[in-house]
Design an enzyme around this catalytic site. Sequence first.
Site, PDB file in Angstrom:
ATOM      1  N   ASP A 298      17.825 -34.467  -9.722  1.00 22.77           N
ATOM      2  CA  ASP A 298      17.272 -35.029  -8.490  1.00 22.77           C
ATOM      3  C   ASP A 298      16.632 -36.390  -8.807  1.00 22.77           C
ATOM      4  O   ASP A 298      15.588 -36.460  -9.473  1.00 22.77           O
ATOM      5  CB  ASP A 298      16.234 -34.072  -7.895  1.00 22.77           C
ATOM      6  CG  ASP A 298      15.796 -34.527  -6.511  1.00 22.77           C
ATOM      7  OD1 ASP A 298      15.329 -35.685  -6.375  1.00 22.77           O
ATOM      8  OD2 ASP A 298      15.926 -33.750  -5.558  1.00 22.77           O
TER       9      ASP A 298
ATOM     10  N   THR B  94      21.714 -26.949   4.824  1.00 21.71           N
ATOM     11  CA  THR B  94      22.894 -27.539   5.478  1.00 21.71           C
ATOM     12  C   THR B  94      23.336 -28.830   4.803  1.00 21.71           C
ATOM     13  O   THR B  94      24.447 -29.312   5.023  1.00 21.71           O
ATOM     14  CB  THR B  94      22.581 -27.867   6.953  1.00 21.71           C
ATOM     15  OG1 THR B  94      21.552 -28.870   6.969  1.00 21.71           O
ATOM     16  CG2 THR B  94      22.099 -26.644   7.715  1.00 21.71           C
TER      17      THR B  94
ATOM     18  N   ARG C 127      17.183 -34.541   3.199  1.00 22.87           N
ATOM     19  CA  ARG C 127      18.299 -33.648   3.501  1.00 22.87           C
ATOM     20  C   ARG C 127      17.846 -32.191   3.476  1.00 22.87           C
ATOM     21  O   ARG C 127      17.071 -31.766   2.619  1.00 22.87           O
ATOM     22  CB  ARG C 127      19.520 -33.883   2.637  1.00 22.87           C
ATOM     23  CG  ARG C 127      19.389 -33.827   1.187  1.00 22.87           C
ATOM     24  CD  ARG C 127      20.757 -33.890   0.522  1.00 22.87           C
ATOM     25  NE  ARG C 127      20.606 -33.379  -0.834  1.00 22.87           N
ATOM     26  CZ  ARG C 127      21.596 -33.107  -1.636  1.00 22.87           C
ATOM     27  NH1 ARG C 127      22.839 -33.248  -1.258  1.00 22.87           N
ATOM     28  NH2 ARG C 127      21.364 -32.654  -2.851  1.00 22.87           N
TER      29      ARG C 127
ATOM     30  N   ASP D  11      12.918 -36.841  -7.565  1.00 23.87           N
ATOM     31  CA  ASP D  11      11.955 -36.078  -8.359  1.00 23.87           C
ATOM     32  C   ASP D  11      11.763 -36.698  -9.732  1.00 23.87           C
ATOM     33  O   ASP D  11      10.648 -36.809 -10.228  1.00 23.87           O
ATOM     34  CB  ASP D  11      12.433 -34.626  -8.522  1.00 23.87           C
ATOM     35  CG  ASP D  11      12.135 -33.787  -7.280  1.00 23.87           C
ATOM     36  OD1 ASP D  11      11.333 -34.236  -6.428  1.00 23.87           O
ATOM     37  OD2 ASP D  11      12.722 -32.694  -7.159  1.00 23.87           O
TER      38      ASP D  11
HETATM   39  N1  URA Z   1      20.574 -36.282  -4.724  1.00 20.97           N
HETATM   40  C1  URA Z   1      20.124 -36.326  -6.015  1.00 20.97           C
HETATM   41  O1  URA Z   1      19.027 -36.816  -6.281  1.00 20.97           O
HETATM   42  N2  URA Z   1      20.893 -35.808  -6.974  1.00 20.97           N
HETATM   43  C2  URA Z   1      22.117 -35.268  -6.739  1.00 20.97           C
HETATM   44  O2  URA Z   1      22.786 -34.826  -7.679  1.00 20.97           O
HETATM   45  C3  URA Z   1      22.569 -35.243  -5.392  1.00 20.97           C
HETATM   46  C4  URA Z   1      21.779 -35.755  -4.403  1.00 20.97           C
END
Ligand code: URA
Length: 213
Positions: A204, A112, A108, A207
Amino acid sequence: MSQTRANFHTPRHALLRAKITRIRRQETDSATFRRVLAEIGAILASEALRDLPETTAAIETPVSRMEAPVLTQMEPCLVAILRAGLGLLEGARMVLPDAPVGHLGLVRDEQTLTPSEYVVRLPKDLARRGALVLDPMLATGGSAIQAIHRVKQAGAKVVRFACVVAAPEGVAALQAAHPDVAILAGALDERLNEHGYIVPGLGDAGDRCFGTE
Ligand code: URA
């Protein structure tokens, strides 16, 4: 408390909830995050598929004959949205070892928040099996909507979606785009923040899973 809206369900499952708390904690290291995410994947896959059609077959146990429950269809395909879906896939495959696996690479745009595809590899028999699409986070819903669109385009008629944490915004967007898709979330959180992260969420997922924080 478990919650059910049209096509949306959070299971009442103490073990699942405790595992989600574990990966929410910011002090949880990447190895533990990955292991517990896989355990969650096994629970979510079982919950998402608990109503698969079944019948019975005559079998023999070491003790006697019996009519025992069996599935009427082959196991559904598993489709992981990369990267973080791989973390759930590992556990889901423990309970569906014969299921073919598809991969959808979506990234993503941080500005945006719209997803773009970088890899699409889907099993051939989606039409016969149906699919369970996996992504730990249902945030804006953009990736899930696009992934499910791809899976339907490839022939799947019955599609389910499982995630660990959902934002209300993502649930609403996914329900609007794919009203036929059953959504299973381990937890429904409060909202998205201005960066598209789920609050309180877990950060995330990709990550944290792959140690790239
Ligand atoms: N993607 C993620 O890894 N964490 C979020 O909070 C939103 C999208």
